[in-house]
Design an enzyme around this catalytic site. Structure first.
Site, PDB file in Angstrom:
ATOM      1  N   CYS A  38     -11.062  -9.550 -18.968  1.00  0.00           N
ATOM      2  CA  CYS A  38      -9.817  -8.829 -19.236  1.00  0.00           C
ATOM      3  C   CYS A  38      -9.740  -7.559 -18.406  1.00  0.00           C
ATOM      4  O   CYS A  38     -10.737  -7.078 -17.863  1.00  0.00           O
ATOM      5  CB  CYS A  38      -9.721  -8.428 -20.715  1.00  0.00           C
ATOM      6  SG  CYS A  38      -9.872  -9.784 -21.889  1.00  0.00           S
ATOM      7  N   ASP A 440       4.357  20.277  11.048  1.00  0.00           N
ATOM      8  CA  ASP A 440       5.650  19.722  10.662  1.00  0.00           C
ATOM      9  C   ASP A 440       6.576  20.835  10.175  1.00  0.00           C
ATOM     10  O   ASP A 440       6.165  21.716   9.403  1.00  0.00           O
ATOM     11  CB  ASP A 440       5.437  18.693   9.552  1.00  0.00           C
ATOM     12  CG  ASP A 440       6.737  18.081   9.083  1.00  0.00           C
ATOM     13  OD1 ASP A 440       7.232  17.164   9.756  1.00  0.00           O
ATOM     14  OD2 ASP A 440       7.254  18.527   8.035  1.00  0.00           O
TER      15      ASP A 440
END
Length: 494
Positions: A38, A440
């Site tokens: 699981c 940037d």
């Protein structure tokens, strides 16, 4: 790091008992009394600790003789974040396997791409994941088969070969071993599920919460290349260049999952298309780990608290993004889209899109070999950079299995490819979570407004505290400004 979490039994037991979905995909719990495995968040009553066994991958649990739980479907867990933020050979191998290299080229092809012998790859993957590359590819084929069985009306024989199985017998045996159901029984369990339109496959892409869709889908929509990408009816749509033919993906954000609708020329490309869409949206990230580290910086903390769970918008094609990054040097978003659209019209491969306005695949490196840079309305230096990049692309690996250090070095050797371009490619094409672009304009403006150093050198030094998640810090810095990339199209910002 949680990469070896399956070895920390006490911690795994606590996660299972708490049904903590943050650990889905990090490890898998097998139950020796039932023979199933699981995900940690399985809604069933947790087994007794002495009956639990923990594995680092679904393939390892399957190799140990356990079958997938029918209730929590552990085979559909988000992928481990380890394979996205690591640059070592195991992580590169996992990204390549997800991209279908084992099915197309086999173990020799995988080893050749990584620069190691097949025996070395087998040994390293088995040591870390408890399963070799063949078993990992088998697990992926099983999941592809399950999706096709449950979401299409294709004959089982077609599904078997589309999923990558060499024979109907291998398909039947694998599905039965992994899911404890025959292919026919799997389809019968989903008989009442709504079907998609003919020729389409509709499925759900899971992710770890939180996920903030604003910058993710906002960025993709705002920078989308006309004809290749579009925002339509609340979904980001784009064409895909896949190994066996073109495709179209429509991705719609939701609170519990991202809805994906695929139209494929060849169903053999299903697994690859899913992997590329997950990578595009950075869905295997661990937002809790990222945000916890960035929140420790008092300057970033308010940005993180305001809208946690930001992802890095990536790409489905490294070569495509590199070309677009060069076209976008020192121009506005609108100008970059216009330049890219011209390339697409002149050199892209036409595709049919009955559901929208997509018209082309982005030009392949081979198609761009005929590019006449003189016809582009860009400065001479950028024409030189683009020509050099296009010439280098056939021998430049910017794909999911690339060596990030080598790719950066190769890009730096090309004329007109500077730090901004290299780190932008590293962030969005290579997938380096620590890529950083201090030069940037948007990052510098945010830094200045927040009281951070604004010069690239000083900001880089200041960013050391954000490692190894500086690409995510960039997303939060960009979010400090009012730009279209920061919100979903049409979203009310008042």
């Amino acid at each position: 790091m949680l990469g070896d979490m399956h070895e920390d039994v006490e911690r795994c037991v606590r996660a299972v008992q708490a049904k903590d979905d943050r650990f889905d995909g990090w490890f898998f719990t097998a139950v020796i009394t039932t023979g199933i495995y699981c995900r940690p968040s399985c809604p069933a009553v947790p087994p007794k600790p002495e009956n639990m066994r923990f594995y680092p991958s679904a393939a390892a649990a399957s190799e140990a003789g356990f079958r997938a739980c029918k209730r929590c479907r552990p085979d559909t867990s988000p992928g481990s974040p380890e394979w996205n933020h690591r640059a070592d050979v195991v992580a590169r191998a996992m990204r390549l396997i997800a991209d279908g290299v084992m099915d197309r080229e086999g173990l020799p092809g995988l080893a050749s791409r990584l620069g190691y012998s097949a025996r070395q790859i087998e040994r390293q993957l088995t040591a870390e994941l408890g399963a070799g590359p063949r078993s990992l590819a088998r697990a992926q084929r099983s999941q592809t088969a399950r999706v096709l069985i449950e979401t299409t009306a294709l004959p089982m024989s077609d599904i078997a070969f589309a999923a990558g199985f060499a024979s109907i017998r291998a398909f039947n045996e694998t599905v039965r071993a992994v899911f404890a159901l025959t292919p026919t029984q799997l389809r019968a369990r989903r008989a009442g599920a709504p079907a998609g339109a003919p020729g389409t496959i509709a499925l759900r892409l899971p992710f770890r919460k939180p996920l903030n869709p604003d910058n993710l889908f906002g960025h993709l929509a705002a920078t989308g290349v006309p004809g290749v990408e579009e925002w339509r009816d609340g979904a980001y749509r784009r064409t895909l260049r896949l190994p066996h033919g073109p495709g179209v993906a429509a991705l719609r954000p939701g609170p519990e999952h991202v809805a994906l609708t695929l139209t494929l020329a060849d169903h053999r490309d299903l697994g690859v298309a899913i992997a590329r869409c997950r990578r595009l949206l950075d869905l295997d990230a661990d937002p809790v780990a990222v945000d916890d580290l960035l929140r420790a910086d008092p300057v970033l903390a308010p940005l993180v608290d305001k809208a946690p769970g930001r992802r890095v918008p990536r790409t489905v094609d490294g070569a495509e993004f590199a070309v677009r990054a060069v076209l976008g040097q020192q121009v506005s978003t609108a100008a970059a889209r216009t330049l890219a659209a011209r390339l697409v019209t002149a050199h892209g491969e036409p595709v049919a899109d009955p559901s929208g306005g997509l018209t082309h695949l982005f030009p392949s490196p081979a198609a761009l070999a005929d590019l006449d840079p003189e016809r582009l309305a860009v400065p001479g230096a950028r024409r030189t950079a683009l020509t050099a990049l296009v010439a280098a692309l056939p021998g430049l690996d910017l794909g999911v299995g690339s060596d990030w250090t080598e790719a950066r070095a190769r890009l730096a050797d090309l004329p007109g490819i500077g730090p901004w371009t290299i780190e932008t490619i590293a962030m969005r094409a290579l997938g380096d979570p620590d890529a950083f672009i201090p030069g940037d304009l948007g990052v510098r403006a945010a830094a200045r407004d927040l009281g951070l150093p604004a010069t690239p050198g000083a900001l880089t030094a200041r960013s050391a505290a954000w490692r190894p998640w500086r690409a995510y810090a960039v997303q939060y810095l960009w979010a400090a400004g009012d730009h279209a990339i920061n919100h979903l199209p049409g979203k009310d910002l008042t």
